[in-house]
Enzyme design. Structure first.
Site, PDB file in Angstrom:
ATOM      1  N   LYS A   1       0.990  -0.938  -0.005  1.00 61.38           N
ATOM      2  CA  LYS A   1      -0.184   0.023   0.044  1.00 61.38           C
ATOM      3  C   LYS A   1       0.996   1.193   0.066  1.00 61.38           C
ATOM      4  O   LYS A   1       1.833   1.508   0.948  1.00 61.38           O
ATOM      5  CB  LYS A   1      -0.893   0.019   1.138  1.00 61.38           C
ATOM      6  CG  LYS A   1      -1.850  -1.060   1.306  1.00 61.38           C
ATOM      7  CD  LYS A   1      -2.669  -1.190   2.259  1.00 61.38           C
ATOM      8  CE  LYS A   1      -3.666   0.262   2.344  1.00 61.38           C
ATOM      9  NZ  LYS A   1      -4.587   0.124   3.707  1.00 61.38           N
TER      10      LYS A   1
HETATM   11  C1  E4P Z   1      -7.585   1.226   3.855  1.00 57.43           C
HETATM   12  O1  E4P Z   1      -6.809   1.322   2.717  1.00 57.43           O
HETATM   13  C2  E4P Z   1      -7.725   2.420   4.860  1.00 57.43           C
HETATM   14  O2  E4P Z   1      -6.520   2.049   5.506  1.00 57.43           O
HETATM   15  C3  E4P Z   1      -8.850   2.183   5.915  1.00 57.43           C
HETATM   16  O3  E4P Z   1     -10.021   1.501   5.585  1.00 57.43           O
HETATM   17  C4  E4P Z   1      -9.026   3.370   6.363  1.00 57.43           C
HETATM   18  O4  E4P Z   1     -10.293   3.303   7.309  1.00 57.43           O
HETATM   19  P1  E4P Z   1     -10.815   4.380   8.441  1.00 57.43           P
HETATM   20  O5  E4P Z   1     -11.141   5.543   7.749  1.00 57.43           O
HETATM   21  O6  E4P Z   1     -11.871   3.693   8.895  1.00 57.43           O
HETATM   22  O7  E4P Z   1      -9.577   4.713   9.436  1.00 57.43           O
END
Ligand code: E4P
Length: 220
Positions: A85
């Protein structure tokens, strides 16, 4: 479609992998920090929790392209087929291009706009993760952003998949799937909501009660 859990809770992954047709597990630095396990311990545990059948995602911490590429190598030394990521910053876009040249799969993350997401797909990201709830929370329209992003990818980067993320309700995830997204990642509370049906539980209890009254047992 692909359904992921967004968590670092190994026990929960083990439990829900029995119930959901899970494609894998996504994490981010905040999720990992909350569990306080180093990645070299956590990632193999998550992999085992899915019996080696799911795809794992973990995020770089560096902020320069070269640093992100080095982080990607460190992450893939722990889990060789891990998807890396990369936050879609200017440096992140450069890193995604470099990683694509090396054949390392990436997910463009921290996506708050359709154009930003499209750029990460054009740079070579296999997945693009728009943050639905966080977009809503800052006064935008998360679902509309996802719809635009999905349309843009279909038209201009058809090999990239939206992996919609940041949900507070199952409805948000369903709206993304209805917009044509090929993958979603759910936090544990939203995944739990998807499988809790109070009315169904009441119906099953009534079946048992009726059976018990008639036959003195609850089995067939
Ligand atoms: C995914 O890539 C993100 O890290 C994640 O879904 C963020 O979620 P949140 O906004 O609930 O922290």
């Amino acid at each position: 479609m692909e359904l992921y859990l967004d968590t670092s809770d190994v026990a929960a992954v083990k439990k829900l992998a029995r119930i959901f047709p899970l494609a894998g597990v996504t994490t981010n630095p905040s999720i990992v920090a909350a569990g306080k396990k180093q990645l070299d311990v956590l990632l193999p545990e998550l992999y085992d929790a899915m019996e080696g059948k799911g795809r794992l995602f973990a995020q770089v911490m560096a902020t320069t392209a070269d640093g992100m590429v080095a982080d990607a190598h460190k992450l893939r030394a722990i889990i060789p087929d891990l998807v890396v990521k990369v936050p879609v910053t200017a440096e992140g876009l450069a890193a995604i291009k470099l990683l694509k040249e090396e054949g390392i799969p990436t997910l463009g993350t921290a996506v708050y706009g359709a154009a930003q997401g499209l750029l990460s797909a054009l740079a070579g990201a296999e997945y693009v993760a728009p943050y639905v709830n966080r977009i809503d929370a800052q006064g935008g329209n998360g679902i509309q952003t996802v719809c635009e992003l999905q349309e843009l990818l279909t038209l201009h980067a058809p090999r990239a998949k939206v992996l919609a993320a940041s949900f507070k309700t199952p409805r948000q995830a369903l709206d993304c799937l209805l917009a044509g997204c090929k993958s979603v990642t759910l936090p544990l509370d939203v995944a739990q909501q998807l499988i809790s049906y109070p009315a169904v539980d009441a119906a099953v209890a009534k079946f048992e009660q009726d059976w018990q009254s008639a036959f003195g047992r609850t089995s067939l």
